[in-house]
Design an enzyme around this catalytic site. Structure first.
Site, mmCIF file in Angstrom:
data_model
loop_
_atom_site.group_PDB
_atom_site.id
_atom_site.type_symbol
_atom_site.label_atom_id
_atom_site.label_comp_id
_atom_site.label_asym_id
_atom_site.label_seq_id
_atom_site.Cartn_x
_atom_site.Cartn_y
_atom_site.Cartn_z
ATOM 1 N N ALA A 18 0.815 -1.225 0.000
ATOM 2 C CA ALA A 18 0.000 0.000 0.000
ATOM 3 C C ALA A 18 0.843 1.266 0.000
ATOM 4 O O ALA A 18 0.344 2.343 -0.338
ATOM 5 C CB ALA A 18 -0.926 -0.005 1.214
ATOM 6 N N HIS A 244 -1.449 -4.822 -22.818
ATOM 7 C CA HIS A 244 -2.425 -3.794 -23.209
ATOM 8 C C HIS A 244 -2.697 -3.788 -24.722
ATOM 9 O O HIS A 244 -3.846 -3.794 -25.154
ATOM 10 C CB HIS A 244 -1.942 -2.400 -22.804
HETATM 11 C C1 BG6 Z 1 1.328 0.336 -17.262
HETATM 12 C C2 BG6 Z 1 2.769 0.348 -17.698
HETATM 13 O O1 BG6 Z 1 0.800 -0.952 -17.313
HETATM 14 O O2 BG6 Z 1 0.580 1.187 -18.104
HETATM 15 C C3 BG6 Z 1 3.334 1.750 -17.696
HETATM 16 O O3 BG6 Z 1 3.529 -0.463 -16.810
HETATM 17 C C4 BG6 Z 1 2.454 2.668 -18.516
HETATM 18 O O4 BG6 Z 1 4.651 1.761 -18.207
HETATM 19 C C5 BG6 Z 1 0.999 2.547 -18.087
HETATM 20 O O5 BG6 Z 1 2.905 3.995 -18.323
HETATM 21 C C6 BG6 Z 1 0.101 3.327 -19.036
HETATM 22 O O6 BG6 Z 1 -1.184 3.346 -18.504
HETATM 23 P P1 BG6 Z 1 -2.172 4.528 -18.870
HETATM 24 O O7 BG6 Z 1 -3.471 4.140 -18.243
HETATM 25 O O8 BG6 Z 1 -1.580 5.773 -18.256
HETATM 26 O O9 BG6 Z 1 -2.222 4.599 -20.369
#
Ligand code: BG6
Length: 493
Positions: A18, A244
């Protein structure tokens, strides 16, 4: 996933780690915003585990300090929020931490509840300690009601992902495991399902007969900040593409699921991942391009290069930029390239899915000034704006046969509708036990299969990496991935 409207069950929500970066940047702000919106169940208690020697009072001051610069919290709401917390000081490897956790759970601050969420906001190296200790204390039961949330990265390659999964399954049932990819909590990403499957207009065009190629871009203006310890071992392919960007690709490419249920949706996503043509090791250069940011600009200020960032070695060849091309070998997508691109220290924050359509089959306007018609585009912007754009041709009013591109822009959100952070949606789903937007292990595994040949090939090329100036749109050389001569990266909505 889609709000059921029924009141959420009471729950104890344990955040391991946390005091760490993820909790400060994402989890605590998201939980506070849910409090502000009146969405946290009255019977939700929060248990914050950390190594720092806080008592409950010092922890609450810490939360105030974390939230103040980010949210300007309302004092009454903040007090209500802080009231939910217990602080558990302890080492993740020490069995005693879990005995004390068990005591706290036996007398939760907000009344007795049988739902417990364990959120692993910790380094992957610590996962095993927590998972084993929870089991040793009997906290992995009852099966249906005690859940564990695992953040990415889920392994560092296919073998380590399998090892981690075996460990989880030794101590928890699959129905208890929530593998999070926060991109699936983003509004536009969910809207993609509605856009595709609630509109007859769109779905009929969504295939190889009409679509020339797809571009998926997640560009970030930030550098790696203080995350060198993690990032320099990971690189952009593991950090962003394996999870992602491939998740975005599956949602663009999948077939309609038979029902809007977790497994039905995941089955369709897995079919897409399985249909991605494997990249043979000897063709990695034709399919993937990596680069690193050099010194340049960020927000009008000078910015250092990747190798000058604190904690990064002067000879690091870790990529902060990846561009890749994949083909999906199925009836719908055969021959349509999917170009994926992500990077840090790019010109701006921009995430979008851009679909370019084919040229009309007949060159009816060949003898007119319209000979060079631009193709149609549909662009779904994920962030910073949540919107949809369509580009089509119309005749310019007047005597000649000339054209203009009509840009149809639609923001999903009315000005009075507050944007929801991806974590807000996903944390509510965890509390509710809805796994629709969480990842099943076969998705993780197939996604690793897609990127593994590239990772393995790059791991042997330790001598050289392309660079791009911080604040630019990345290296021009990545253009070499494109099949069509008239194809270029789209750098704006
Ligand atoms: C995370 C990555 O999963 O996603 C980061 O580890 C990245 O490197 C981030 O900056 C991006 O997330 P968002 O929601 O800001 O596009």
């Amino acid at each position: 996933m889609f709000d059921s409207g029924s009141p959420l069950p009471p729950c104890s929500f344990v955040i391991f780690g946390a005091t760490g970066n993820l909790a400060s940047v994402k989890l605590l702000p998201a939980l506070y915003r849910l409090e502000e919106a009146g969405r946290l169940p009255a019977g939700l208690s929060l248990i914050a585990q950390g190594r720092r020697p806080f008592d409950d009072g010092a922890w609450r001051d810490q939360v105030r300090q974390v939230l103040a610069p980010r949210l300007r919290p309302d004092p009454a709401v903040l007090d209500r929020f802080l009231e939910r917390f217990d602080y558990l000081q302890g080492d993740l490897a020490a069995p005693d931490t879990y005995t004390r956790l068990k005591d706290i759970l036996a007398r939760p601050r907000m009344g007795v509840c049988s739902n417990v969420v364990f959120y692993l906001a910790i380094k992957p190296g610590d996962f095993a300690d927590v998972i084993r200790n929870l089991d040793a204390c009997g906290l992995n039961k009852p099966r249906g009601l005690h859940r564990i949330v695992v953040e990415k990265p889920f392994g560092t390659d296919i073998e380590s992902a399998r090892t981690l999964n075996q460990l989880l399954h030794r101590h928890f049932e699959e129905e208890q495991v929530f593998r999070i990819d926060h991109y699936l909590g983003k509004e536009t990403v969910q809207n993609l399902l509605v856009f595709r499957f609630a509109n007859t207009l769109v779905e009929n065009l969504w295939n190889r007969n009409y679509i020339d190629h797809v571009q998926i871009t997640v560009a970030e203006a930030v550098g790696i900040g203080s995350r060198a310890d993690y990032y320099d071992k990971a690189g952009a392919l593991r950090d962003m593409v394996q999870n992602h960007l491939l998740q975005l690709l599956t949602l663009v490419a999948m077939e309609p699921p038979p029902a809007l249920e977790a497994d039905a949706l995941r089955d369709e996503k897995v079919k897409v991942l399985r249909s991605i043509r494997p990249v043979p090791r000897r063709f990695v250069h034709a399919h993937a391009f990596r680069a690193q940011y050099a010194a340049g600009q960020a927000g009008g200020e000078p910015a250092v290069g990747y190798r000058e960032e604190a904690g990064v070695g002067a000879d690091s060849v870790t990529e902060s930029y990846v561009a890749a091309k994949f083909y999906i070998d199925n009836w719908r997508w055969s021959g349509v390239p999917f170009y994926l691109r992500t990077g840090k220290r790019l010109q701006e924050n921009l995430s979008m899915i851009a679909i370019r359509f084919r040229h009309p089959p007949q060159q009816l306007f060949r003898e007119t000034p319209l000979a060079q018609l631009e193709p149609n585009w549909i662009v779904l912007s994920i962030q910073p704006e949540e919107s949809m754009h369509m580009e089509i041709h119309a005749k310019q009013p007047g005597l000649g046969m000339d054209t203009r591109v009509l840009k149809l822009n639609a923001c999903y959100r009315n000005p009075e509708e507050k944007p929801l952070d991806a974590y807000e949606a996903l944390l509510l789903d965890v509390i509710e036990g809805d796994r629709t937007l969480f990842i099943r292990f076969d998705e993780v595994e197939w996604a690793w299969r897609v990127v593994d040949p590239i990772l393995k090939h790059w791991a042997q090329e330790r001598e050289f990496i392309h660079t791009y100036p911080a604040g630019s749109w990345g290296p021009g050389e990545s253009q070499r991935l494109f099949d069509g001569e008239d194809t270029a990266w789209r750098n704006g909505v």
